[in-house]
Scaffold this motif. Structure first.
Motif, short mmCIF file in Angstrom:
data_model
loop_
_atom_site.label_atom_id
_atom_site.label_comp_id
_atom_site.label_asym_id
_atom_site.label_seq_id
_atom_site.Cartn_x
_atom_site.Cartn_y
_atom_site.Cartn_z
N ASP A 139 43.55 45.83 39.42
CA ASP A 139 42.52 46.87 39.38
C ASP A 139 42.29 47.37 37.97
O ASP A 139 41.87 48.52 37.77
CB ASP A 139 42.90 48.06 40.30
CG ASP A 139 42.82 47.70 41.77
OD1 ASP A 139 42.06 46.77 42.12
OD2 ASP A 139 43.52 48.35 42.57
N ILE A 164 39.43 40.30 39.31
CA ILE A 164 39.95 41.62 38.98
C ILE A 164 41.46 41.56 39.14
O ILE A 164 41.97 41.25 40.21
CB ILE A 164 39.37 42.71 39.90
CG1 ILE A 164 37.84 42.71 39.84
CG2 ILE A 164 39.91 44.08 39.48
CD1 ILE A 164 37.19 43.68 40.79
N TYR A 188 38.98 43.16 34.24
CA TYR A 188 37.79 42.59 34.87
C TYR A 188 37.37 41.35 34.08
O TYR A 188 37.17 41.44 32.87
CB TYR A 188 36.65 43.61 34.89
CG TYR A 188 36.88 44.76 35.84
CD1 TYR A 188 36.14 44.86 37.02
CD2 TYR A 188 37.80 45.76 35.57
CE1 TYR A 188 36.33 45.91 37.91
CE2 TYR A 188 38.01 46.82 36.44
CZ TYR A 188 37.26 46.88 37.60
OH TYR A 188 37.46 47.92 38.48
#
Length: 227
Positions: A217, A214, A220
């Protein structure tokens, strides 16, 4: 991030993590452009040949700038949160212009069209470096199948991303992943499988034959290490 020493057979590592050639330098995984200063004390370095170490720096810089520009909806250095990325775009007007040309508006939401090949090269190399570091095994004979998504994930997609098979095998004996797995059997604080290298910037897991990451944030990444 907790640091575990490796006790694996040194013959498993061999050469550079990415291509297996003679390792003459050390590469960062993740590259420092994805982290903020001051850097973590336990920043990760893996053995690499000079060619692999040096060949990806422009792509890594591009991806880091792309993520920050997307998060802020702007390529103006004054609008950016990460000072490192702001400095990069101030001194590299060509890169700033490239990103600006990739900018588009979707119903009032600012997005950027990525150069997918460059993103894939960076994420794949990063995943292979983390696999080498955690499993004491150079993935030179492994195909890395890399997929990525951007936040926010749907509840179903998020659950799938974090799901780990209960049937996964044990890591190489003596590797960092093996030591973590053993400690997880007796201490729940070691059992999540996820390691946070820098809060809000980078976390990863190398369980279940995959490297998951990740970035900021936002991005992904799920890389299957297929032997």
């Amino acid at each position: 991030m907790l640091r575990y020493e490796t006790f694996a057979d040194v013959r498993l590592g061999g050469g550079g993590f990415n291509c297996g050639s003679v390792a003459s330098t050390r590469d960062h995984a993740p590259p420092k452009v994805f982290l903020d200063e001051p850097y973590p004390d336990n920043i990760i370095k893996v053995a690499s040949c000079a060619a692999c170490n040096e060949s990806a720096s422009l792509d890594e810089q591009y991806v880091a700038c792309l993520i920050e520009a997307t998060l802020r909806g702007s390529t103006d250095p004054d609008d950016l949160q990460r000072s490192k990325i702001a400095r990069t775009l101030r001194r590299d007007p060509a890169l700033r212009s490239k990103l600006a040309r990739a900018k588009f508006d979707v119903d009032g939401y600012i997005a950027f069209q990525p150069e997918s090949d460059r993103v894939s090269r960076v994420l794949t190399k990063m995943a292979r470096g983390l696999w080498y570091f955690e499993h004491a095994e150079a993935p030179t004979d492994m195909e890395t199948i890399c997929r990525w998504w951007t936040a926010p994930l749907s509840p179903a997609a998020e659950a799938e991303f974090f799901r780990t098979s209960s049937l996964q095998g044990w890591p190489e004996i003596g590797s960092r992943a093996f030591v973590r797995a053993c400690r997880g059997l007796v201490d729940s604080t070691h059992s999540s499988g996820w390691l946070e290298l820098q809060e809000g910037r980078f976390s990863y897991s190398t369980d279940d034959g995959r490297v998951r990451m990740i970035l900021s944030d936002y991005l992904y990444v799920d890389a299957l290490m297929d032997a």
